[in-house]
Scaffold this motif. Structure first.
Motif, short mmCIF file in Angstrom:
data_model
loop_
_atom_site.label_atom_id
_atom_site.label_comp_id
_atom_site.label_asym_id
_atom_site.label_seq_id
_atom_site.Cartn_x
_atom_site.Cartn_y
_atom_site.Cartn_z
N ILE A 25 0.85 -1.20 0.00
CA ILE A 25 0.00 0.00 0.00
C ILE A 25 0.88 1.24 0.00
CG2 ILE A 25 -1.71 1.32 1.31
CD1 ILE A 25 -2.69 -1.35 2.47
N ARG A 26 0.55 2.17 -0.88
CA ARG A 26 1.24 3.46 -0.91
C ARG A 26 0.20 4.57 -0.76
NH1 ARG A 26 4.49 0.44 0.00
NH2 ARG A 26 6.48 0.06 -0.98
N VAL A 27 0.47 5.48 0.15
CA VAL A 27 -0.45 6.58 0.42
C VAL A 27 0.14 7.87 -0.16
CG1 VAL A 27 -1.59 7.94 2.21
CG2 VAL A 27 -1.29 5.47 2.52
N HIS A 28 -0.65 8.56 -0.93
CA HIS A 28 -0.30 9.88 -1.46
C HIS A 28 -1.23 10.87 -0.78
CE1 HIS A 28 2.24 8.13 -4.60
NE2 HIS A 28 1.34 7.18 -4.61
N ALA A 29 -0.76 11.49 0.28
CA ALA A 29 -1.61 12.32 1.13
C ALA A 29 -1.54 13.79 0.72
CB ALA A 29 -1.18 12.18 2.59
N LEU A 30 -2.71 14.37 0.54
CA LEU A 30 -2.83 15.82 0.35
C LEU A 30 -3.53 16.35 1.59
CD1 LEU A 30 -3.86 16.04 -3.38
CD2 LEU A 30 -1.62 16.46 -2.37
N THR A 31 -2.89 17.26 2.27
CA THR A 31 -3.42 17.73 3.55
C THR A 31 -3.86 19.18 3.47
OG1 THR A 31 -1.25 18.44 4.31
CG2 THR A 31 -1.88 16.16 4.79
N LEU A 48 -1.83 8.59 10.74
CA LEU A 48 -1.66 7.78 9.54
C LEU A 48 -0.41 6.91 9.65
CD1 LEU A 48 -2.40 6.98 6.63
CD2 LEU A 48 -1.12 9.01 5.87
N GLU A 49 0.68 7.48 10.10
CA GLU A 49 1.93 6.72 10.23
C GLU A 49 1.78 5.60 11.25
OE1 GLU A 49 5.14 5.20 9.06
OE2 GLU A 49 4.53 7.06 8.08
N LYS A 50 1.05 5.86 12.32
CA LYS A 50 0.79 4.81 13.32
C LYS A 50 -0.02 3.67 12.70
CE LYS A 50 -1.71 4.12 17.64
NZ LYS A 50 -3.12 3.91 17.36
N ASP A 51 -1.05 4.02 11.93
CA ASP A 51 -1.87 3.00 11.27
C ASP A 51 -1.04 2.18 10.28
OD1 ASP A 51 -4.04 3.95 12.70
OD2 ASP A 51 -4.87 5.10 11.03
N LEU A 52 -0.17 2.85 9.53
CA LEU A 52 0.68 2.14 8.57
C LEU A 52 1.67 1.22 9.29
CD1 LEU A 52 1.35 5.00 6.00
CD2 LEU A 52 -0.27 3.11 5.80
N ALA A 53 2.18 1.67 10.43
CA ALA A 53 3.11 0.84 11.21
C ALA A 53 2.41 -0.43 11.70
CB ALA A 53 3.65 1.63 12.39
N GLU A 54 1.15 -0.31 12.08
CA GLU A 54 0.39 -1.49 12.50
C GLU A 54 0.25 -2.48 11.34
OE1 GLU A 54 -3.34 -0.28 14.23
OE2 GLU A 54 -2.34 0.89 15.79
N LEU A 55 0.01 -1.95 10.14
CA LEU A 55 -0.10 -2.82 8.97
C LEU A 55 1.24 -3.50 8.67
CD1 LEU A 55 -2.32 -0.69 6.57
CD2 LEU A 55 -3.00 -2.62 8.01
N LYS A 58 1.83 -6.49 10.54
CA LYS A 58 1.06 -7.64 10.05
C LYS A 58 1.61 -8.17 8.73
CE LYS A 58 -3.20 -5.96 12.13
NZ LYS A 58 -4.56 -5.46 11.88
N GLY A 59 2.78 -7.64 8.32
CA GLY A 59 3.42 -8.14 7.10
C GLY A 59 3.01 -7.44 5.82
N ILE A 60 2.29 -6.34 5.92
CA ILE A 60 1.88 -5.58 4.73
C ILE A 60 2.87 -4.44 4.52
CG2 ILE A 60 0.08 -4.12 3.75
CD1 ILE A 60 -1.93 -5.80 5.42
N ASP A 61 3.35 -4.30 3.32
CA ASP A 61 4.28 -3.23 2.97
C ASP A 61 3.48 -1.94 2.78
OD1 ASP A 61 6.31 -1.62 2.04
OD2 ASP A 61 6.53 -2.66 0.12
N ALA A 62 3.34 -1.17 3.85
CA ALA A 62 2.51 0.03 3.84
C ALA A 62 3.37 1.26 4.14
CB ALA A 62 1.39 -0.10 4.87
N GLN A 63 3.39 2.21 3.22
CA GLN A 63 4.26 3.39 3.34
C GLN A 63 3.55 4.64 2.83
OE1 GLN A 63 7.46 3.08 4.52
NE2 GLN A 63 7.25 0.88 4.69
N VAL A 64 3.98 5.79 3.33
CA VAL A 64 3.59 7.06 2.72
C VAL A 64 4.53 7.27 1.54
CG1 VAL A 64 3.50 9.56 3.01
CG2 VAL A 64 2.76 8.07 4.88
N ALA A 65 3.96 7.43 0.36
CA ALA A 65 4.77 7.60 -0.86
C ALA A 65 5.02 9.06 -1.15
CB ALA A 65 4.08 6.94 -2.05
N SER A 66 4.05 9.90 -0.86
CA SER A 66 4.21 11.33 -1.11
C SER A 66 3.22 12.10 -0.26
CB SER A 66 3.99 11.66 -2.59
OG SER A 66 2.63 11.45 -2.94
#
Length: 91
Positions: A25-31, A48-55, A58-66
């Protein structure tokens, strides 16, 4: 209220992606928006970063991309110098 809604929506999207078998999962966040206090996106980004760390736990490659803010990336009515924007393909 707006940040709370944004956190709720992002969690639903992440949950839905995982339930459908996403392994990367890659997140492209506009704030930011006109309806929030300047700097309130920091709390959203932390959640968001906490939620991605939880994923990731669980073995899911979850990152903020931009990421970017409304005034400098998403809206062109502020006469942004397009040459200063960097668009990068993430694979």
């Amino acid at each position: 209220m707006v940040r709370c809604w944004a956190n709720f929506c992002s969690r639903l999207l992440l949950k839905g992606a995982c339930e459908r078998g996403a392994k990367r999962i890659r997140v492209h966040a506009l704030t930011d928006s006109r309806g929030v206090v300047d700097g309130s996106s920091v709390g959203f980004a932390q959640t968001l970063e906490k939620d991605l760390a939880e994923l990731r736990g669980k073995g899911i490659d979850a990152q903020v991309a931009s990421g970017g803010g409304r005034m400098y990336v998403a809206m062109d009515r502020y006469e942004i110098e397009k040459s200063k924007l960097v668009i990068k393909e993430v694979r």
